[in-house]
Motif scaffolding. Sequence first.
Motif, PDB file in Angstrom:
ATOM      1  N   TYR A  23       0.858  -1.181   0.000  1.00 58.83           N
ATOM      2  CA  TYR A  23       0.000   0.000   0.000  1.00 58.83           C
ATOM      3  C   TYR A  23       0.894   1.230   0.000  1.00 58.83           C
ATOM      4  CZ  TYR A  23       1.080  -0.032   5.027  1.00 58.83           C
ATOM      5  OH  TYR A  23       1.725  -0.039   6.232  1.00 58.83           O
ATOM      6  N   SER A  24       0.290   2.392  -0.191  1.00 55.92           N
ATOM      7  CA  SER A  24       1.042   3.643  -0.247  1.00 55.92           C
ATOM      8  C   SER A  24       0.658   4.550   0.905  1.00 55.92           C
ATOM      9  CB  SER A  24       0.790   4.369  -1.569  1.00 55.92           C
ATOM     10  OG  SER A  24       1.269   3.606  -2.658  1.00 55.92           O
ATOM     11  N   LEU A  25       1.647   5.261   1.465  1.00 57.21           N
ATOM     12  CA  LEU A  25       1.393   6.276   2.476  1.00 57.21           C
ATOM     13  C   LEU A  25       0.968   7.576   1.806  1.00 57.21           C
ATOM     14  CD1 LEU A  25       4.525   5.660   4.741  1.00 57.21           C
ATOM     15  CD2 LEU A  25       2.220   4.747   5.053  1.00 57.21           C
ATOM     16  N   ALA A  26       0.605   8.540   2.622  1.00 58.05           N
ATOM     17  CA  ALA A  26       0.147   9.825   2.089  1.00 58.05           C
ATOM     18  C   ALA A  26       1.221  10.511   1.259  1.00 58.05           C
ATOM     19  CB  ALA A  26      -0.297  10.724   3.236  1.00 58.05           C
ATOM     20  N   ASN A  27       2.482  10.269   1.602  1.00 56.09           N
ATOM     21  CA  ASN A  27       3.571  10.901   0.851  1.00 56.09           C
ATOM     22  C   ASN A  27       4.041  10.045  -0.324  1.00 56.09           C
ATOM     23  OD1 ASN A  27       4.932   8.810   2.039  1.00 56.09           O
ATOM     24  ND2 ASN A  27       6.513  10.066   3.003  1.00 56.09           N
ATOM     25  N   GLN A  28       3.250   9.044  -0.663  1.00 58.74           N
ATOM     26  CA  GLN A  28       3.493   8.145  -1.793  1.00 58.74           C
ATOM     27  C   GLN A  28       4.574   7.102  -1.534  1.00 58.74           C
ATOM     28  OE1 GLN A  28       1.218   8.359  -4.292  1.00 58.74           O
ATOM     29  NE2 GLN A  28       0.436   9.946  -2.921  1.00 58.74           N
ATOM     30  N   THR A  29       5.122   7.049  -0.337  1.00 56.90           N
ATOM     31  CA  THR A  29       6.047   5.967  -0.008  1.00 56.90           C
ATOM     32  C   THR A  29       5.298   4.646  -0.052  1.00 56.90           C
ATOM     33  OG1 THR A  29       7.447   7.336   1.400  1.00 56.90           O
ATOM     34  CG2 THR A  29       7.510   4.965   1.799  1.00 56.90           C
ATOM     35  N   GLU A  30       5.855   3.677  -0.781  1.00 54.64           N
ATOM     36  CA  GLU A  30       5.225   2.363  -0.856  1.00 54.64           C
ATOM     37  C   GLU A  30       5.682   1.494   0.309  1.00 54.64           C
ATOM     38  OE1 GLU A  30       5.386   0.268  -4.564  1.00 54.64           O
ATOM     39  OE2 GLU A  30       3.491   1.224  -5.103  1.00 54.64           O
ATOM     40  N   VAL A  31       4.736   0.757   0.874  1.00 53.93           N
ATOM     41  CA  VAL A  31       5.012  -0.114   2.006  1.00 53.93           C
ATOM     42  C   VAL A  31       4.611  -1.536   1.638  1.00 53.93           C
ATOM     43  CG1 VAL A  31       4.604  -0.544   4.455  1.00 53.93           C
ATOM     44  CG2 VAL A  31       4.502   1.795   3.571  1.00 53.93           C
ATOM     45  N   MET A  32       5.511  -2.475   1.863  1.00 55.84           N
ATOM     46  CA  MET A  32       5.205  -3.890   1.686  1.00 55.84           C
ATOM     47  C   MET A  32       4.850  -4.493   3.040  1.00 55.84           C
ATOM     48  SD  MET A  32       8.337  -4.951  -0.891  1.00 55.84           S
ATOM     49  CE  MET A  32       9.622  -4.251   0.160  1.00 55.84           C
ATOM     50  N   LYS A  33       3.923  -5.459   3.051  1.00 57.17           N
ATOM     51  CA  LYS A  33       3.574  -6.104   4.307  1.00 57.17           C
ATOM     52  C   LYS A  33       3.371  -7.592   4.092  1.00 57.17           C
ATOM     53  CE  LYS A  33      -1.345  -5.939   5.140  1.00 57.17           C
ATOM     54  NZ  LYS A  33      -2.445  -5.331   5.898  1.00 57.17           N
TER      55      LYS A  33
ATOM     56  N   GLN B  49       4.460   6.468   8.844  1.00 54.67           N
ATOM     57  CA  GLN B  49       4.597   7.827   8.340  1.00 54.67           C
ATOM     58  C   GLN B  49       5.334   8.708   9.352  1.00 54.67           C
ATOM     59  OE1 GLN B  49       3.322   9.341   5.129  1.00 54.67           O
ATOM     60  NE2 GLN B  49       5.073  10.452   5.972  1.00 54.67           N
ATOM     61  N   SER B  50       4.965   8.603  10.622  1.00 56.58           N
ATOM     62  CA  SER B  50       5.639   9.384  11.660  1.00 56.58           C
ATOM     63  C   SER B  50       7.097   8.972  11.797  1.00 56.58           C
ATOM     64  CB  SER B  50       4.925   9.202  13.002  1.00 56.58           C
ATOM     65  OG  SER B  50       3.610   9.697  12.949  1.00 56.58           O
ATOM     66  N   ALA B  51       7.358   7.668  11.727  1.00 60.52           N
ATOM     67  CA  ALA B  51       8.735   7.190  11.843  1.00 60.52           C
ATOM     68  C   ALA B  51       9.611   7.760  10.732  1.00 60.52           C
ATOM     69  CB  ALA B  51       8.764   5.665  11.809  1.00 60.52           C
ATOM     70  N   ILE B  52       9.046   7.900   9.541  1.00 64.12           N
ATOM     71  CA  ILE B  52       9.793   8.466   8.420  1.00 64.12           C
ATOM     72  C   ILE B  52       9.998   9.967   8.610  1.00 64.12           C
ATOM     73  CG2 ILE B  52       9.671   8.988   5.946  1.00 64.12           C
ATOM     74  CD1 ILE B  52       8.190   6.294   5.610  1.00 64.12           C
ATOM     75  N   THR B  53       8.918  10.671   8.908  1.00 60.06           N
ATOM     76  CA  THR B  53       8.973  12.129   9.034  1.00 60.06           C
ATOM     77  C   THR B  53       9.905  12.564  10.158  1.00 60.06           C
ATOM     78  OG1 THR B  53       6.686  12.262   8.245  1.00 60.06           O
ATOM     79  CG2 THR B  53       7.573  14.194   9.380  1.00 60.06           C
TER      80      THR B  53
END
Length: 680
Positions: A158-168, A290-294
């Motif tokens: 899926y994608s985060l709000a900032n378009q970073t793609e996340v695999m799970k 998202q918070s961990a990235i920001t």
Amino acid sequence: MTTAFRPPAVPLLTVDPYFNVWSGNDHLYDNHTHHWTYNENGTTGIHGMTGMIRVDGKVYHFMGKKIHDDIDHLEQTQLTVDPLTTSYTLEGAGIQLQVEFMTPLLLDKLDLLSRPASYVAFEVSSNDHQTHDVQIYFDVTGEWCVHDTEQKVTWSRYSLANQTEVMKMGTQDQPILKRTGDDTRIDWGYLHLALPDAQHSHSVIDSSDVRRKWAINGRLTEKDHSYTPRSVDEDCPVMATTINYDTVSQDKKSNFIVLAYDDIFSIEYFHQHLPGYWKRNGQEISDVIQSAITEYHDIRRECQAFDQQLNQATTAAGGEDYRDITALAYRQAIAAHKLVLDDNGELLFLSKENNSNGCIGTVDISYPSTPLFLLYNPDLVKGMMRAIFHFARSPEWPFDFAPHDVGCYPVANGQVYGDNKLENQMPIEESGNLLIMMAAVCLADDQTDFAEENWDLLSQWAQHLKNNGLDPQHQLCTDDFAGHLAHNANLSIKAIMGIASYGLLCGWIGKQEEKKQWLALAQDMANEWERMADDKDHYRLTFNQPNTWSLKYNLIWDDIFSLNLFSKEVKEQEVSYYLAQRNRYGTPLDSRETYTKADWLVWAASLAKQREDKRALIKPLWRFLHETSDRVPFSDWYDTKTAKRMNFKNRSVVGGVYILLLLQADWKNNKKVNLEGQDV
């Protein structure tokens, strides 16, 4: 901690008892990374990570088990383990690569502490004054999501709000909170991998064969593998990502990856499923990532500052050996717990008794670990105790002394230890532990509300110690591996300090007459103890056995609480005797065997008044960690002659090595009490 010290195992990603990954090797590239339950024959507990780097078209290996013997590895030149971070430096092919693992377990920041996310960061630069074309490959395996590799996993992205793609990735069946026990790995919830800055990266969910393909042609497949679900032992699925650094010069280039684990529900607490603390305001795992990235760069600066401050403090307290020991213990002690909230919104900080029986919320596991948590957040010590008070009031607990535990992790529905038979309990041990912990937490917190809320139980347990504590009958103590023991002199000290703790608590809540009575009783018992335990140049293991001895580690609270119930000669003689009984890897726990306990060894060393005596007793523990052939997370029970682990690994009790810092804590001045009953 630097390469001068070789840890038995190196903490990599350590969040909680399940999200808990280590390297048990001298080099990051020697073998698989693994969960703490990994067995030495390598059949269970692999939590694989693989790292490769392509430099000017040639592939080198730097992390995990090598995929092929023909691939060279970069040479590891440095390993640094700090309280919050582990950093490897590797060199070769004209470049330097630093791989950093960081878990921001800052005890005074509960949102960050409970966040189920860790970082893997890469920093590359040229070290031969040339420019180089560099790409990095990294993956994690489906082994992280299963207890048994026969279990099937599924995956998506899926994608985060900032378009970073996340695999799970996670199991197909999702048996949430169904598996209990000690040697267990989580098989519910989902592992997530996010790589920011997708412009210079590519990711794919594929079989482990993707490693070989990337090594050959430098490319990942364009689409995620469609064969799902499938078992982990069937062409192991991996979440893989690459980072393209293009041209690398002497100027450093860096990227980081976030690995997060959403366990859906964390704890079953008296038949209710509780989510992790981080979910209390409705946060989803995507919000956490998202918070961990920001916040990454701010968090990293804060972690670096904390590491530096703590390393300076431990070096000043006990020297470089002590710094190394405490740095290795920090993440292990914290990550053996899970932070949740009860129905009343109160903290529960529940430990797993790793590698001994898997109990949850064990009192005599919490007791030795408290020095670390008292230093940085006393509310977490309350969170250790709260479940015990809850259970002790229930009709399921029939005894007038304190329980041992509240279940088997992650299910906290009531004590399981000893089948609840009287002969298998720890009456003096657990009652004394909780009274001492309560006095310590009220002193550290400078508040008595928590004690007053539980005054009925504290009073009941103090009465039990008064009636039974001076000369304990045949029973277990926290060192239960040594078996039942009667007339245990060190356990008697526990009772005396528990009674004194209750006396202090009486004074702090305004019960001055009761305070005088209980402290006077503790003093009388201490005087009698000295007479009963005296064995000329030391004090006995048991009152009825001359020519025996033991580490009187429970004495340390006499110093921490500034009570001076026991004469200074007791401590001086004991320390002198401990020094004389040292083997290469430490002073044994008592005269019966050659094994010792790491936490109690440091507590006993802390009784010494001379700095050189403290260091002389602690140095052998450093030597054990440095030289043992058992490559497992910090074991607290080992043989002092052979450095062989007796049992136990990755237990929270290593938080006890922070006792030296606790002795220096400023909060002790809040409520110093003398024996005449006046606060000073």
